[in-house]
Design an enzyme around this catalytic site. Structure first.
Site, short mmCIF file in Angstrom:
data_model
loop_
_atom_site.label_atom_id
_atom_site.label_comp_id
_atom_site.label_asym_id
_atom_site.label_seq_id
_atom_site.Cartn_x
_atom_site.Cartn_y
_atom_site.Cartn_z
N GLY A 53 0.75 -1.18 0.00
CA GLY A 53 0.13 0.07 0.07
C GLY A 53 0.82 1.21 0.09
O GLY A 53 0.37 2.41 0.12
N THR B 172 2.19 2.94 -2.49
CA THR B 172 1.68 3.99 -3.37
C THR B 172 0.51 4.95 -2.73
O THR B 172 0.58 5.97 -3.11
CB THR B 172 1.21 3.41 -4.76
OG1 THR B 172 2.37 2.87 -5.25
CG2 THR B 172 1.07 4.52 -5.80
N VAL B 173 -0.31 4.20 -2.49
CA VAL B 173 -1.79 5.00 -1.85
C VAL B 173 -1.10 5.96 -0.52
O VAL B 173 -1.69 7.00 -0.74
CB VAL B 173 -2.60 3.74 -1.27
CG1 VAL B 173 -3.69 4.67 -0.46
CG2 VAL B 173 -3.21 2.79 -2.61
N LYS C 128 8.22 9.30 -9.18
CA LYS C 128 8.42 7.81 -9.05
C LYS C 128 9.82 7.51 -10.04
O LYS C 128 9.35 7.80 -11.22
CB LYS C 128 7.27 6.88 -9.48
CG LYS C 128 7.60 5.37 -9.50
CD LYS C 128 7.57 4.76 -8.17
CE LYS C 128 7.88 3.32 -8.23
NZ LYS C 128 6.57 2.61 -8.15
N SER D 209 8.34 0.19 -13.36
CA SER D 209 8.23 -1.19 -13.90
C SER D 209 6.88 -1.72 -14.18
O SER D 209 6.35 -1.81 -13.19
CB SER D 209 8.96 -2.30 -13.21
OG SER D 209 10.51 -2.04 -12.92
N ASP E 139 2.11 3.82 -10.95
CA ASP E 139 2.15 4.27 -9.80
C ASP E 139 1.68 5.74 -9.93
O ASP E 139 0.90 6.31 -9.30
CB ASP E 139 3.18 4.03 -8.95
CG ASP E 139 3.42 2.44 -8.59
OD1 ASP E 139 2.36 1.99 -8.73
OD2 ASP E 139 4.55 2.21 -8.15
N GLU F 145 8.81 8.11 -4.47
CA GLU F 145 8.53 6.79 -4.22
C GLU F 145 9.39 5.77 -4.74
O GLU F 145 9.65 5.71 -5.88
CB GLU F 145 6.95 6.35 -4.52
CG GLU F 145 6.55 4.91 -4.12
CD GLU F 145 5.33 4.71 -4.78
OE1 GLU F 145 5.00 3.20 -4.52
OE2 GLU F 145 4.65 5.40 -5.52
N LEU G 149 -8.94 1.16 3.20
CA LEU G 149 -10.02 2.10 2.79
C LEU G 149 -10.99 1.47 1.81
O LEU G 149 -10.44 0.96 0.80
CB LEU G 149 -9.58 3.60 2.27
CG LEU G 149 -8.69 4.35 3.38
CD1 LEU G 149 -8.18 5.41 2.63
CD2 LEU G 149 -9.40 4.66 4.51
#
EC number: 6.3.3.3
Length: 226
Positions: free
Chosen positions: A19, A21-22, A37, A41, A48, A104, A190
């Site tokens: 999670g 990336t969220v 980012k 890949s 993302d 990220e 969520l």
């Protein structure tokens, strides 16, 4: 310049699929920042960067283009080889930004960028504060403590741990105490996951000031090098 304008924060994880990336999307929105980012890949499905854009509603110029876009959803070093290229890790540099920059990484710290360089090696060169994302489920104590140890061994400034998942009070306490690390908050799973529910969860469970406090960055950097 304010601390907010100077902030550059790396978001990494203890593993893939937790999670991260969220969370990075939520943090970018919480800090009214810019997302990047460096290496993506797998580009056939939603990337993302596209997820972050969808979950934040940020203008396109605030979701920076990847330095490398690789076709297959593999480790960056292998995806690059399959594309017939090699990622130049030394050329990866943090871009300038007038807002907080949220960067990220891919998967965990030991993900290879090429056959000689791991993501954690790039983080060490950048010397930007790192937020370590960790799931709250079984196995996270081992993975998180190992990741904390690896960051400190390379003198990477560790801002703290952000947990993702259901409340697991003893697990979270154990990591905080045995890892001697600050817990920044916990992002629950969520349903539904929308820009509105994510923004509300970030405001409820995290404090923006914890990510922008320059003196805290300096203290953590000193701790990592001592």
């Amino acid at each position: 310049m304010t601390a907010q304008k100077l902030a550059k924060i790396v978001v990494t994880g203890t593993d893939t699929g937790i999670g991260k990336t969220v969370f990075a999307a939520g943090l970018t929105a919480l800090l009214d920042g810019v997302y990047w980012k460096p290496v993506q890949s797998g580009i056939e499905e939603e990337t993302d960067s596209e997820i972050v854009a969808r979950l934040t509603g940020l203008a396109p110029e605030r979701v920076l283009a990847e330095a490398w876009r690789l076709k297959e959803p593999l480790s960056p070093h292998r995806a690059a080889e399959r594309d017939g290229v090699e990622i130049d890790a030394d050329a990866l540099a943090l871009p300038a930004a007038a807002r907080p920059l949220i960067v990220e990484g891919a998967g965990g710290l030991m993900v290879p960028i090429n056959r000689r360089t791991l993501y954690i090696d790039v983080f060490a060169r950048w010397s930007a504060p790192v937020v370590l994302c960790a799931r709250t489920g079984l196995g996270t104590i081992n993975h998180t403590l190992l990741s904390i140890e690896a960051l400190r061994a390379r003198s990477v400034p560790l801002l703290g741990v952000a947990f993702i998942g259901d409340e697991m009070a003893d697990t979270q306490r154990t990591i905080a105490e045995m890892g001697n690390v600050r817990v920044l908050g916990r992002l629950p799973r969520l349903a539904p996951l929308t820009p509105e529910t994510l923004a509300e969860a970030m405001r409820t469970h995290f404090n923006a000031a914890d990510f922008l406090e320059g003196r805290f960055f300096e203290a953590q950097l000193f701790e990592a090098k001592s």
